[in-house]
Design an enzyme around this catalytic site. Structure first.
Site, PDB file in Angstrom:
ATOM      1  N   MET A  76      34.621  39.967  45.484  1.00 55.66           N
ATOM      2  CA  MET A  76      33.833  40.952  46.206  1.00 55.66           C
ATOM      3  C   MET A  76      34.256  42.341  45.749  1.00 55.66           C
ATOM      4  O   MET A  76      35.353  42.459  45.263  1.00 55.66           O
ATOM      5  CB  MET A  76      34.075  40.837  47.716  1.00 55.66           C
ATOM      6  CG  MET A  76      33.771  39.466  48.262  1.00 55.66           C
ATOM      7  SD  MET A  76      32.700  39.613  49.712  1.00 55.66           S
ATOM      8  CE  MET A  76      31.120  39.870  48.910  1.00 55.66           C
ATOM      9  N   PRO A  77      33.528  43.362  45.894  1.00 52.47           N
ATOM     10  CA  PRO A  77      32.205  43.317  46.496  1.00 52.47           C
ATOM     11  C   PRO A  77      31.132  42.820  45.516  1.00 52.47           C
ATOM     12  O   PRO A  77      31.354  42.806  44.303  1.00 52.47           O
ATOM     13  CB  PRO A  77      31.952  44.782  46.845  1.00 52.47           C
ATOM     14  CG  PRO A  77      32.695  45.523  45.786  1.00 52.47           C
ATOM     15  CD  PRO A  77      33.925  44.702  45.514  1.00 52.47           C
ATOM     16  N   VAL A  78      29.986  42.416  46.089  1.00 52.09           N
ATOM     17  CA  VAL A  78      28.785  42.123  45.321  1.00 52.09           C
ATOM     18  C   VAL A  78      27.800  43.247  45.623  1.00 52.09           C
ATOM     19  O   VAL A  78      27.508  43.510  46.795  1.00 52.09           O
ATOM     20  CB  VAL A  78      28.182  40.754  45.698  1.00 52.09           C
ATOM     21  CG1 VAL A  78      26.852  40.545  45.010  1.00 52.09           C
ATOM     22  CG2 VAL A  78      29.148  39.624  45.367  1.00 52.09           C
TER      23      VAL A  78
END
Lengths: 79, 79, 79, 79, 79, 79
Positions: free
Chosen positions: A1-3
């Site tokens: 993450m993050p996406v």
């Protein structure tokens, strides 16, 4: 993450899009204190005219419709 | 706000898509009591066959596959 | 179809959210000429402060931070 | 890739959600011929009442509103 | 519900995409104990080069850029 | 445009999230040559355990499950 999903009007050069993905990744990794490897970006281009503000379509710069030459809706078939 | 993403099967006319964005903006602005200017719409078209219900692909009206002429993928490997 | 995702700042009443979903459905069904039954809406509320314009967080009306009482994050490390 | 976003009504058990993510990953990896490691899933729960079909809100099973005891919109404050 | 968005790099065959949608639907229906009819899948293909890990673009297998023949950014116009 | 959705595991401080939104906005505006005012960010936090890699749930740092103390869902039926 993050996406991270980036929704962008079509019409940018490959160089701009690569710089965008690289610098957004850098910004996210630095502010969150994570490895750049953990940052994934999905770049999704919107067709010219497929983004609206106040219900009015917005066009890409290269699109004739962006210069006041609005398409004639009755005769235009969607791509 | 709000930011509204509309996922639509490809094949609509420009006129339909513009009416859709205009009327959804109006509906959102009126029910929320906000300025239409604050409403943003992202219209994302799905390719014919890229939407599934019960695992079965759905096709746009103009697509021959929509009329029972399913594409014959020569290399289907799953049952 | 269509499938519509609405991203909304938290803080609206249930009545407002129900009216929003009902009227957006009506607008989509009428402009596209489809059955209301085919319209699906996903309403996703954003937390106050989790929407940004020009990099500045926006707050829900009920949030004290919306009235100039910005939260004092004790460990702000960036300028 | 792929990156898979699952929008699910709140109310499922942790065990159900873990099984969902595990089996969807397996299905995607097998049909695409990719490593499970390349499959990422984002599970986003919708609040009860924040999903609508035909403009009508749908509720989680545990929600009293799901059993015909609809909330009184005027007096309900959003969470 | 659930509504499942699958983000996939372009370049898969129709057969692979149909198997993906069918098997993900099956996996979701079985683990959640719902009817396959309640599962909807939106398949959104990303253009080659529009997915980034660690800020570096990833390409579809069929894309010459995937084999070390990176496009010359200055002269490439986005599609 | 652009509209940027950031999916982030819960557990970050307000300061980190504000820095993230500010610096991603800056990166996007600079690389695209647009006004920061045109950049909108939606920050969507995922619950701990609602992100999976290879089918395995990932947890926020503060979550006891992140330290090997997996939750014991009393009714786990899958291996």
């Amino acid at each position: 993450m993050p996406v991270i999903q980036i929704h962008l009007m079509e019409g940018r050069t490959t160089a701009q899009k690569q710089a965008l993905m690289r610098e957004v990744t850098r910004a996210a990794a630095e502010t969150l204190g994570v490895s750049p490897q953990s940052v994934r970006i999905l770049l999704q281009e919107l067709q010219s005219g497929h983004f609206a503000v106040a219900g009015e379509p917005k066009y890409a710069d290269h699109d004739p419709a962006a210069n006041g030459h609005a398409p004639q809706p009755e005769s235009v078939t969607s791509n």
